[in-house]
Scaffold this active site. Sequence first.
Site, short mmCIF file in Angstrom:
data_model
loop_
_atom_site.label_atom_id
_atom_site.label_comp_id
_atom_site.label_asym_id
_atom_site.label_seq_id
_atom_site.Cartn_x
_atom_site.Cartn_y
_atom_site.Cartn_z
CD GLU A 47 14.75 -11.75 0.46
OE1 GLU A 47 15.39 -12.00 -0.46
OE2 GLU A 47 14.80 -10.54 1.20
CB CYS A 79 11.38 -6.79 7.95
SG CYS A 79 11.12 -6.05 6.31
CB CYS A 110 6.17 -6.75 -5.94
SG CYS A 110 5.17 -5.48 -5.61
CB CYS A 165 9.39 0.19 -7.85
SG CYS A 165 7.67 0.37 -6.90
CB CYS A 201 11.89 -2.74 -6.00
SG CYS A 201 11.51 -4.17 -5.02
CB CYS A 224 12.49 -6.07 -0.02
SG CYS A 224 12.18 -4.98 -1.31
N1 SAH Z 1 5.73 -2.90 -1.45
C1 SAH Z 1 5.80 -2.10 -0.07
C2 SAH Z 1 6.40 -2.82 0.98
C3 SAH Z 1 7.88 -3.75 0.59
S1 SAH Z 1 9.37 -2.62 -0.17
C4 SAH Z 1 6.32 -0.80 -0.32
O1 SAH Z 1 6.96 -0.56 -1.58
O2 SAH Z 1 6.16 0.12 0.62
C5 SAH Z 1 9.85 -2.06 1.46
C6 SAH Z 1 10.82 -0.79 1.07
O3 SAH Z 1 11.89 -1.41 0.59
C7 SAH Z 1 10.34 0.33 0.19
O4 SAH Z 1 10.23 1.62 0.97
C8 SAH Z 1 10.98 0.05 -0.87
O5 SAH Z 1 11.06 1.52 -1.48
C9 SAH Z 1 12.36 -0.17 -0.15
N2 SAH Z 1 13.41 -0.84 -1.42
C10 SAH Z 1 13.15 -1.44 -2.52
N3 SAH Z 1 14.45 -1.74 -3.13
C11 SAH Z 1 15.45 -1.08 -2.31
C12 SAH Z 1 16.62 -1.21 -2.22
N4 SAH Z 1 17.24 -1.50 -3.68
N5 SAH Z 1 17.54 -0.19 -1.63
C13 SAH Z 1 16.69 0.23 -0.48
N6 SAH Z 1 15.52 0.05 -0.19
C14 SAH Z 1 14.81 -0.65 -1.18
FE1 SF4 Z 2 6.72 -3.92 -4.96
FE2 SF4 Z 2 9.49 -3.34 -4.53
FE3 SF4 Z 2 7.93 -1.43 -5.29
FE4 SF4 Z 2 7.42 -2.32 -2.93
S1 SF4 Z 2 9.26 -1.29 -3.94
S2 SF4 Z 2 5.81 -1.90 -4.40
S3 SF4 Z 2 8.03 -4.64 -2.94
S4 SF4 Z 2 8.38 -3.35 -6.39
#
Ligand code: SAH
Ligand code: SF4
Length: 358
Positions: free
Chosen positions: A87, A113, A120, A124, A127, A344
């Site tokens: 995406e 973005c 990944c 997390c 996520c 994301c």
């Molecule tokens: N992996 C990198 C960049 C991609 S994630 C990182 O973690 O920084 C980009 C952002 O999207 C991160 O700050 C992450 O915490 C956020 N994100 C992930 N899941 C989300 C959700 N369900 N709602 C809002 N932000 C989210």
């Molecule tokens: Fe990976 Fe999602 Fe964690 Fe960013 S927030 S490091 S994309 S698992």
Amino acid sequence: MKKIIQDYTKEELGEIVKPPFRAKQIYNWVYHKHADSFGQMENLPKAMRAELEEEFTLHPLTMLSRQESRDGSVKYLFELHDGHTVEAVLLLMKEAQYHEDGTLKHHRRYTVCISSQVGCKVGCAFCLTAKGGFMRDLSAGEIVAQVLEIYKDQGIPSNHRVNLVYMGMGEPLDNLENVAKAVKIFSDMDGMSISPNRQTISTSGLSSKIEKLGAMDLGVNLAISLHAVDDELRQQLMPINKAYNIASIMEAVRNFPVNQRKKVLFEYLVIKDVNDDLGAAKKLVKLLNGIKAKVNLIYFNPYPGTDFKRPDPEDMRRFQEYLLSKGVLCTIRESKGLDISAACGQLREQKLQEGGAQ
Ligand code: SAH
Ligand code: SF4
């Protein structure tokens, strides 16, 4: 399989197509004129055009879907040559502004973005990208082409100034080599001219890679996805914290070369009843002491199957006001594109559920 032309820096291309000024011409066709085929590149010798056509592709991505949000943001799903999908989101930050006499003051301001990996590894808990596991790294050209395709789709002129954030799918520092190369290709003055100080790399905090990125001295901005202020909670939310704890991240940030006029961005994803209390805000202020920092509070964006909840706006504001009262710059990220589920991984997940994409 054909090679991806956007994978090559101008210097690398200059080694292949001789004499090297041909590389500049090709860059002009690819990034300014948005050529669809090598055949169109009429200032190149015919034989060279045929050879390029044989060996390279100009189209590493196919647009599978596009969703427009009411606030002007557009979310794209792209298919890669092997069927995987990623995406990218075009965010409209500011409408164009005009002087009183009707002349243009400034163009629309966009931020794009982009994704750096399919899936990944970091995993997390909040996520959606993490749920599907890790498939593979994107090449530099696959990263660059996301922006190029969006320019083409939207008719954005090549001299338009946009900002880039590596905040789509994937952990950019887990694919550092290709991401660093993409930064360089984006910033080439004969290409898209997106200077490194308009590019922001967001990381979950791979401290050793932050140090490495710093040593490369590319001039990019750094964003840290912090989300929690003590190791115990952060470990629950982000398993990577076991390998790289908060102290190691702060140490790496202190060593990072930051542009004089810039700050390190700390992203703080706010989850209801998990990390939205004032106690956390207090610890955050302490943690950031002595660092040129800016905090961006993000509303957790819920999706089916998650137990985490979106925070109350009052709690967000209370958190923000506390930081501001202590002199820490803090903004609340507007939930741009919320109606198109712009957090994301969410569009890709939707397609997966429908059985559409890999
Ligand atoms: N992996 C990198 C960049 C991609 S994630 C990182 O973690 O920084 C980009 C952002 O999207 C991160 O700050 C992450 O915490 C956020 N994100 C992930 N899941 C989300 C959700 N369900 N709602 C809002 N932000 C989210
Ligand atoms: Fe990976 Fe999602 Fe964690 Fe960013 S927030 S490091 S994309 S698992």
